[in-house]
Write a protein that holds these residues in place. Structure first.
Motif, PDB file in Angstrom:
ATOM      1  N   ASP A  49       0.684  -1.207   0.105  1.00 53.93           N
ATOM      2  CA  ASP A  49      -0.082  -0.094   0.026  1.00 53.93           C
ATOM      3  C   ASP A  49       0.713   1.202   0.067  1.00 53.93           C
ATOM      4  O   ASP A  49       0.338   2.409   0.091  1.00 53.93           O
ATOM      5  CB  ASP A  49      -0.991   0.096   1.147  1.00 53.93           C
ATOM      6  CG  ASP A  49      -1.963  -0.996   0.947  1.00 53.93           C
ATOM      7  OD1 ASP A  49      -2.431  -1.556   0.016  1.00 53.93           O
ATOM      8  OD2 ASP A  49      -2.609  -1.296   2.068  1.00 53.93           O
ATOM      9  N   ILE A  50       2.152   1.220  -0.252  1.00 55.50           N
ATOM     10  CA  ILE A  50       2.994   2.339  -0.196  1.00 55.50           C
ATOM     11  C   ILE A  50       2.562   3.425  -1.408  1.00 55.50           C
ATOM     12  O   ILE A  50       2.455   4.399  -1.111  1.00 55.50           O
ATOM     13  CB  ILE A  50       4.538   2.093   0.041  1.00 55.50           C
ATOM     14  CG1 ILE A  50       5.066   3.239   0.523  1.00 55.50           C
ATOM     15  CG2 ILE A  50       5.121   1.568  -1.451  1.00 55.50           C
ATOM     16  CD1 ILE A  50       6.689   3.065   0.970  1.00 55.50           C
ATOM     17  N   VAL A  51       2.266   2.750  -2.447  1.00 52.96           N
ATOM     18  CA  VAL A  51       1.973   3.672  -3.669  1.00 52.96           C
ATOM     19  C   VAL A  51       0.561   4.226  -3.408  1.00 52.96           C
ATOM     20  O   VAL A  51       0.461   5.480  -3.760  1.00 52.96           O
ATOM     21  CB  VAL A  51       1.857   2.844  -5.071  1.00 52.96           C
ATOM     22  CG1 VAL A  51       1.339   3.506  -6.100  1.00 52.96           C
ATOM     23  CG2 VAL A  51       3.381   2.089  -5.288  1.00 52.96           C
ATOM     24  N   LEU A  52      -0.337   3.523  -2.893  1.00 53.76           N
ATOM     25  CA  LEU A  52      -1.600   4.225  -2.677  1.00 53.76           C
ATOM     26  C   LEU A  52      -1.399   5.282  -1.362  1.00 53.76           C
ATOM     27  O   LEU A  52      -1.834   6.443  -1.693  1.00 53.76           O
ATOM     28  CB  LEU A  52      -2.506   3.358  -1.596  1.00 53.76           C
ATOM     29  CG  LEU A  52      -3.763   3.612  -1.319  1.00 53.76           C
ATOM     30  CD1 LEU A  52      -4.696   4.172  -2.299  1.00 53.76           C
ATOM     31  CD2 LEU A  52      -4.475   2.512  -0.437  1.00 53.76           C
ATOM     32  N   VAL A  53      -0.608   5.231  -0.480  1.00 49.88           N
ATOM     33  CA  VAL A  53      -0.417   6.266   0.678  1.00 49.88           C
ATOM     34  C   VAL A  53       0.327   7.304  -0.067  1.00 49.88           C
ATOM     35  O   VAL A  53      -0.187   8.372   0.289  1.00 49.88           O
ATOM     36  CB  VAL A  53       0.344   5.482   1.797  1.00 49.88           C
ATOM     37  CG1 VAL A  53       0.830   6.613   2.524  1.00 49.88           C
ATOM     38  CG2 VAL A  53      -0.302   4.460   2.641  1.00 49.88           C
ATOM     39  N   GLN A  54       1.511   7.019  -0.718  1.00 50.99           N
ATOM     40  CA  GLN A  54       1.960   8.169  -1.514  1.00 50.99           C
ATOM     41  C   GLN A  54       0.925   9.087  -2.502  1.00 50.99           C
ATOM     42  O   GLN A  54       1.095  10.119  -2.597  1.00 50.99           O
ATOM     43  CB  GLN A  54       3.119   7.676  -2.336  1.00 50.99           C
ATOM     44  CG  GLN A  54       4.218   7.255  -1.331  1.00 50.99           C
ATOM     45  CD  GLN A  54       5.681   6.604  -2.188  1.00 50.99           C
ATOM     46  OE1 GLN A  54       5.346   5.974  -3.534  1.00 50.99           O
ATOM     47  NE2 GLN A  54       6.473   6.344  -1.600  1.00 50.99           N
ATOM     48  N   LYS A  55       0.224   8.274  -3.059  1.00 49.66           N
ATOM     49  CA  LYS A  55      -0.844   8.915  -4.037  1.00 49.66           C
ATOM     50  C   LYS A  55      -1.916   9.856  -3.062  1.00 49.66           C
ATOM     51  O   LYS A  55      -1.829  10.901  -3.500  1.00 49.66           O
ATOM     52  CB  LYS A  55      -1.471   7.899  -4.686  1.00 49.66           C
ATOM     53  CG  LYS A  55      -2.821   8.448  -5.634  1.00 49.66           C
ATOM     54  CD  LYS A  55      -3.562   7.292  -6.345  1.00 49.66           C
ATOM     55  CE  LYS A  55      -4.647   7.923  -7.124  1.00 49.66           C
ATOM     56  NZ  LYS A  55      -5.836   8.000  -6.363  1.00 49.66           N
TER      57      LYS A  55
END
Length: 105
Positions: A49-55
């Motif tokens: 979920d790091i990509v989601l959190v960064q988005k």
């Protein structure tokens, strides 16, 4: 539901006043274990979920959000209107002003 439980857990049993720091991994893992959340440590130490959190962080930054709490209110009668935003803790009269602003928009 789990997010609300975590917040309540933090507020009532894991506060800074009690010596708990919810920005520390160990504290989050302890709260998750107390709540019966399986695999919390593996999840919290992974890059899932790091990509989601960064988005979501970029989107928040684009809205001018730089801290919490942050309030966003829209005039539901006009989908094209700009939202009214408030950053930080606000007194009740600020919310009254926000509602009035939306009502006249």
């Amino acid at each position: 539901h789990t997010a609300h439980t975590l917040i309540r857990a933090h507020e009532h049993t894991h506060s800074y006043e009690d010596g708990a720091n919810v920005s520390e991994l160990e504290t989050l893992i302890k709260i998750a274990a107390e709540l019966g959340i399986p695999n919390a440590e593996a999840y919290l130490t992974s890059e899932e979920d790091i990509v989601l959190v960064q988005k979501q962080a970029r989107e928040a930054s684009g809205m001018g959000i730089s801290g919490v709490p942050f309030f966003v209110a829209y005039n539901s009668a006009d989908d094209s209107s700009e939202p009214v935003t408030m950053s930080g803790a606000q007194p009740p009269k600020a919310f009254v002003q926000c509602i009035r602003q939306l009502a006249t928009a």
